[in-house]
Design an enzyme around this catalytic site. Structure first.
Site, PDB file in Angstrom:
ATOM      1  N   ASP A  87       0.717  -1.007   0.182  1.00 23.34           N
ATOM      2  CA  ASP A  87       0.441   0.086   0.403  1.00 23.34           C
ATOM      3  C   ASP A  87       1.397   1.111  -0.232  1.00 23.34           C
ATOM      4  O   ASP A  87       2.686   1.254   0.698  1.00 23.34           O
ATOM      5  CB  ASP A  87      -0.768   0.076   1.115  1.00 23.34           C
ATOM      6  CG  ASP A  87      -1.648   1.228   1.086  1.00 23.34           C
ATOM      7  OD1 ASP A  87      -2.214   1.412   0.058  1.00 23.34           O
ATOM      8  OD2 ASP A  87      -2.672   0.880   2.001  1.00 23.34           O
ATOM      9  N   ASP A 125      -2.392  -3.557   6.896  1.00 23.85           N
ATOM     10  CA  ASP A 125      -1.904  -2.887   7.878  1.00 23.85           C
ATOM     11  C   ASP A 125      -3.986  -2.780   8.162  1.00 23.85           C
ATOM     12  O   ASP A 125      -3.818  -2.432   9.233  1.00 23.85           O
ATOM     13  CB  ASP A 125      -1.431  -2.012   8.213  1.00 23.85           C
ATOM     14  CG  ASP A 125      -1.349  -0.864   7.540  1.00 23.85           C
ATOM     15  OD1 ASP A 125      -1.423  -0.620   6.787  1.00 23.85           O
ATOM     16  OD2 ASP A 125      -0.840   0.218   8.328  1.00 23.85           O
ATOM     17  N   ASP A 132      -7.465  -4.794   3.381  1.00 22.69           N
ATOM     18  CA  ASP A 132      -6.266  -5.566   3.783  1.00 22.69           C
ATOM     19  C   ASP A 132      -6.113  -7.145   4.046  1.00 22.69           C
ATOM     20  O   ASP A 132      -4.775  -7.842   3.263  1.00 22.69           O
ATOM     21  CB  ASP A 132      -5.151  -5.086   3.695  1.00 22.69           C
ATOM     22  CG  ASP A 132      -4.284  -3.762   2.953  1.00 22.69           C
ATOM     23  OD1 ASP A 132      -4.912  -3.155   2.038  1.00 22.69           O
ATOM     24  OD2 ASP A 132      -3.900  -3.162   4.085  1.00 22.69           O
ATOM     25  N   ASN A 140      28.517 -42.715   9.436  1.00 19.27           N
ATOM     26  CA  ASN A 140      27.377 -42.282   9.362  1.00 19.27           C
ATOM     27  C   ASN A 140      27.377 -40.936  10.581  1.00 19.27           C
ATOM     28  O   ASN A 140      26.598 -40.066  10.612  1.00 19.27           O
ATOM     29  CB  ASN A 140      26.569 -42.529   9.138  1.00 19.27           C
ATOM     30  CG  ASN A 140      25.110 -41.963   8.596  1.00 19.27           C
ATOM     31  OD1 ASN A 140      24.179 -41.855   9.623  1.00 19.27           O
ATOM     32  ND2 ASN A 140      24.615 -41.780   7.505  1.00 19.27           N
TER      33      ASN A 140
END
Length: 1028
Positions: free
Chosen positions: A409, A696, A700, A789
């Site tokens: 925005d 915010d 939105d 391993n």
């Protein structure tokens, strides 16, 4: 009827302080049914067994039946409250009109626990220890140890258990550290709620306090306004123009009107109850108060989550890991039986062959992947928290690294959100105080959803000494702002004349004062006022166009413009008992003028946008402001404005044109919340982009929920913060740019381990398969394989602390399902070739055919060093140790594990495992071998990069180098054709400059000049004329 429903609801969890006593009739019937007769023992025993088996078979049915029963009780409870009067609902939850006392609320919170849908607690230390102990690696070691003790090989059995005691604490420590990091982050997230509580022992006083949503209890009275989330199921007490969004419950983007003063009918569907608001729904418009009647796991939302909730679909990385797991399972099902069969034909021992196959299966599995991923995400989350970026969902860190489009925005992101009044003009553009007066009255009496514009008007009036006598007016009604109308109206009343005897007025005047977006205010105006004379004239088409043009000119100057209008309502005679109906609709209003505001761009916005562009992140501005203002601000901060459009224009486009326009547009203005959602979804589905959305506000929320990465700020609306994956403690794009870099580093280090494990493990298994086929014995025993391993896995724990190439952070990285198998096919044979080369050298040079332990010792050391040092070749596209050096934790880990591996055959522990000391000449051979390995590996790496999609399983070049070359072609074509190509370098920013140079070299001097100008533009972020 309502009392029985309430009693049934509270029977679920008896609580003498909050619930009614449980109904014991069902228990009594059960006891009578069991003990009323005395069946014989045989029949009883047989029936018990049958009953037990039936319960086991129908466990799911029983569970679903119980959930259905709980759901019916909950629905009955809510219906009972909806049908009851407001005065009675306090008694149902043992509350009062003043609210709960602090002591009572604290007691209820302690008894019922926090207000969360999931009763989730991070794993306790003993649970993590249990999980670390029961790891497949440890299970095989324990089996080996038991078999050693059974054959009275106590030394080998004890050594095997020692490996277990070392492995478990290491894994536990890493998991426990990650868990603690997650707990620290969760404590930073708060969702404040306004609550009415009473205080005082003798004289109780009502207090309005803010507490966290988790601390809300049944019986609390909450005060809500637009943007707030309902912290539980709520019975409305008061409401004013209340509009609620229930999209979190229904999945639909529509809104619902709620009314407090109503008693619902039993036939009304549950989600359509107008006096009940559900946990998780949010306030779109209006205000009110409500009584919390259910919290936590007793809410309707909790019931949905338990029964019908569907998880968010996994992202590309999670899908990729799942597919890799399936491939590994398939390989194990094919390869492991072959290895077991070949070993059995050579050794004729099923037990040893089975253990060998199981050990190789453990080696083939990237067993440290969950631990590496968790450690990576925990480190990334903590690092982002230090950078003022709180991660709510750690999986969003990887999505943030893959994000290639960011929608933002304008207000507060590109601008300071510090609005100041600049002009108050009439419809002819002349400064008039009357316009400011009515704008002030609207802002002063407006009570819902105050914004920076209202604060700016109040500050301007008070600081400049205007005396508008607000005390002479009384607010009668308010029509709140919404994102469709984009305006707000207040209805005010003032006394016309006073009765001299008693001081009361005989008549009052009522006015409707409206302010909002200029276009929306003009839609409801039919007249225009000459402020000088006070006369009104019909608003002609020409006058309307003149006002709109004036607003556009002001917007071009970077000013936000709002319109102000009024309407005189009928006068009310206070002596007349009959109420007079006023025309309260927003229509036939008189246009007064405009008020303009200036919201200066942030000084840091241009630099932050350049940082994002260098990382291959395209920025699109989605705003509800006017197009002219958005273009002005975007130009000042460096966002290109060659492709712009408005929301109303988007609505006129067909399906295909809509998606193409959204793809090209960089600025889209005058958007509604639904249109923002459509834009985000279009970018995701048609452009195959990973989309982030920074917002915010209430408008939105839909886009935040749909985006791959939802980003909000700590000062945003509650609904926005609730839907966001990441919360910025500071509304600055620089914070976000740092977070993107962290996300890419986290993803890169995770991919390092996955690529390393797949390449080395595949090469290791192929080498073993070849060796077993050629030998009459096992090249390494099961215990030696597991020891090797284990040492290798411990060495990889330092990978999360490794650094990344600088070029890696300049591009978004997504999982490419075709790239990882191709990567393994190219690089695993290099490991196998070196293993077989070492095997041949040992076999012939040292004549190891008669010395089995010698060959095993040599191959143990060579295999361990190969797996340990391979990380330095795989971790970077550059030449290891020359052009790029790993971080010091990785180097120290490699040196330490290599030293342990070399010294291991010389130790008593090594001799117990069947190894024997090796001559120095063998280590000289290893030096030559690994020099050749790195040389050959670098050659294969170069060939792979040129002939494939890039170095790694991310498909980065599909969005990096390819985009750079394509962008260069487009720019060059535009420049040759003398077309304005300013702003079209977003495909080249941070891209493959060598490819661009090579491409442009064919155009001679023009191409060379083009490359030089690109390089200059790339390096000069503040003075370049190139707009991103």
């Amino acid at each position: 009827m309502s009392s029985s429903m309430i009693s049934a609801y509270f029977n679920r969890t008896p609580n003498r302080h909050q619930q009614f006593p449980p109904n014991s009739s069902a228990i009594t019937e059960s006891l009578v049914g069991k003990h009323g007769t005395q069946p014989n023992f045989t029949a009883s025993f047989f029936n018990s067994i049958c009953s037990c088996l039936q319960r086991l078979a129908n466990r799911k049915k029983i569970g679903s039946g119980k959930q259905k029963e709980e759901e019916e009780k909950l629905n009955g409870w809510l219906y009972a409250l909806a049908q009851s009067k407001k005065d009675l609902v306090y008694e149902y939850v043992y509350s009062t009109e003043r609210g709960l006392s602090f002591r009572e609320a604290e007691r209820r919170l302690k008894e019922n626990g926090p207000n969360v849908c999931f009763d989730y607690h991070s794993p306790r230390w003993w649970q993590l220890l249990w999980s670390a102990f029961f790891h497949p690696f440890n299970m095989i070691l324990i089996v080996l140890s038991v078999m050693s003790f059974m054959t009275r090989d106590y030394s080998k059995g004890s050594l095997t258990l020692a490996w277990v005691t070392i492995s478990v604490p290491l894994r536990f420590f890493q998991e426990y550290s990650s868990s603690k990091a997650a707990n620290r982050l969760s404590k930073l997230l708060k969702c404040p709620v306004k609550v009415q509580r009473c205080a005082g022992r003798v004289i109780q006083t009502e207090l309005i306090v803010q507490i966290d949503q988790k601390d809300i209890v049944a019986g609390d009275i909450i005060i809500f306004s637009p943007g707030d989330l309902f912290p539980g199921d709520v019975r409305l007490l008061t409401s004013k123009d209340l509009i609620v969004s229930q999209s979190s419950l229904t999945g639909e983007s529509g809104t619902t009107e709620k009314i407090a003063d109503i008693q619902e009918d039993p036939s009304t569907p549950l989600l359509e109850l107008r006096n009940i608001c559900f946990m998780g729904s949010s306030v779109v418009a209006g205000t009110g108060t409500g009584l919390v009647v259910s919290t936590g796991s007793k809410t309707y939302m909790s019931n949905i989550i338990l029964n019908k909730w569907k998880q968010k679909p996994p992202d590309a990385f999670q899908e990729g890991i799942k597919h890799v797991s399936y491939v590994l399972i398939g390989i194990m099902l094919v390869v492991i039986p072959i290895i077991i069969l070949l070993d059995y034909l050579a050794s004729h021992g099923w037990r040893e062959s089975f253990l060998l196959g199981s050990s190789i299966a453990v080696v083939l599995t990237p067993q440290m992947l969950p631990l590496i991923v968790n450690t990576n995400l925990a480190r990334g989350a903590l690092a982002m928290a230090r950078d003022k970026c709180i991660v709510k969902s750690v999986a969003a860190i990887q999505s943030m690294g893959a994000m290639d489009i960011l929608c933002i925005d304008k207000t507060g992101t590109l601008t300071t959100d510090n609005v100041i009044v600049t002009h108050h003009l009439d419809s002819w553009g002349q400064p008039k105080e009357r316009v400011l007066q009515f704008a002030f009255l609207n802002s002063y009496f407006k009570s819902e959803l105050k914004n920076p514009v209202d604060n700016a008007i109040l500050v301007y009036v008070y600081s400049n000494g205007y005396k508008f006598k607000s005390s002479m007016w009384r607010k009668i009604e308010e029509i709140p702002f919404d994102f469709t109308r984009r305006r707000v109206s207040v209805i005010l009343e003032t006394d016309m004349n006073s009765n001299k005897r008693d001081g009361h007025s005989d008549k009052t005047e009522r006015l409707m004062v409206t302010k909002g977006a200029l276009e929306e205010v003009l839609k409801v105006c039919s007249f225009v006022e000459n402020v000088n004379t006070g006369a009104t004239f019909p608003l002609s088409v020409g006058a309307c166009q003149r006002i709109v043009q004036m607003g556009e000119e002001l917007s071009h100057d970077g000013l936000r413009v709002i319109g102000v209008a009024r309407k005189r309502l009928r006068m009310v005679d206070c002596r007349d008992d009959a109420a007079i109906e006023d025309d309260l609709g927003e229509s036939n209003m008189v246009f007064l003028g405009v008020v303009t505001f200036f919201d200066p761009p942030k000084d840091s916005a241009k630099q932050a946008l350049w940082r994002l562009a260098e990382k291959g992140l395209k920025t699109k501005v989605l705003t509800g402001d006017s197009l002219c203002l958005a273009i002005k601000v975007c130009k000042e901060v460096g966002i290109r404005t060659t492709h712009v459009i408005t929301g109303p224009d988007l609505e006129l486009l067909d399906h295909n044109t809509f998606h193409e326009t959204v793809r090209k547009a960089t600025v889209i203005a005058r958007l509604t919340p639904t249109q923002k959602l459509r834009v985000v979804q279009s970018l995701q589905t048609n452009g195959n982009h990973v989309v982030g959305f920074l917002g915010d506000g209430i408008n939105d929320s839909l886009a935040l929920n749909a985006a791959d990465v939802g980003i909000s700020v700590d000062s945003g609306a509650s609904v926005a913060k609730d839907l966001a994956d990441i919360i910025l403690l500071e509304k600055d794009l620089n914070v976000l740019a740092t977070g993107v870099e962290r996300g890419r580093f986290t993803y890169g280090n995770t991919m390092k381990y996955l690529k390393l494990a797949m390449v080395t493990n595949a090469g290791y298994v192929i080498s073993h398969l070849i060796a077993i086929s050629c030998l009459r014995f096992e090249p390494l025993t099961a215990f030696q394989i597991l020891t090797q391993n284990f040492l290798y896995s411990v060495g990889q724990l330092a990978i999360p602390w490794d650094k990344m190439d600088e070029e890696y952070a300049k591009r978004p990285h997504r999982w490419n399902p075709k790239s990882l198998p191709l990567f393994v096919l190219w690089n695993a044979p290099v490991c196998t070739l070196c293993d077989i080369g070492a095997f041949i050298f040992i076999w012939f040079y040292y004549d190891a055919s008669e010395y089995v332990n010698y060959l095993r010792s040599a191959w143990f050391v060579e295999g361990l060093l190969m797996q340990t040092l391979a990380i330095h070749l795989i971790r970077t596209v550059k030449v290891p140790f020359i052009q790029e050096v790993a971080s010091w934790p990785v180097i120290c880990s490699s040196v330490l594990v290599s030293a342990i591996g070399i010294a291991f055959p010389f130790t008593p522990v090594g001799r117990w495992t069947g190894l024997t000391p090796l001559p120095l000449s063998f280590f000289a051979f290893l030096t030559v071998l690994f020099t050749g390995y790195f040389a050959l590996g670098q050659v294969v790496k170069t060939l792979y990069i040129k002939g494939s999609v890039g170095w790694g399983a991310t498909g980065q070049d599909s969005t990096g180098s390819s985009a750079s070359v394509a962008g260069a072609v487009e720019i060059l074509r535009a420049s040759v054709c003398e077309v304005d190509w300013v702003g079209d370098i977003d495909g080249v920013a941070g891209g493959d400059w060598e490819a661009v140079s090579e491409l442009c070299g064919g155009f001679g001097r023009l191409g060379g000049s083009f490359v030089a100008s690109l390089e200059f533009g790339r390096r000069s972020s503040l003075h370049s004329n190139i707009v991103l």
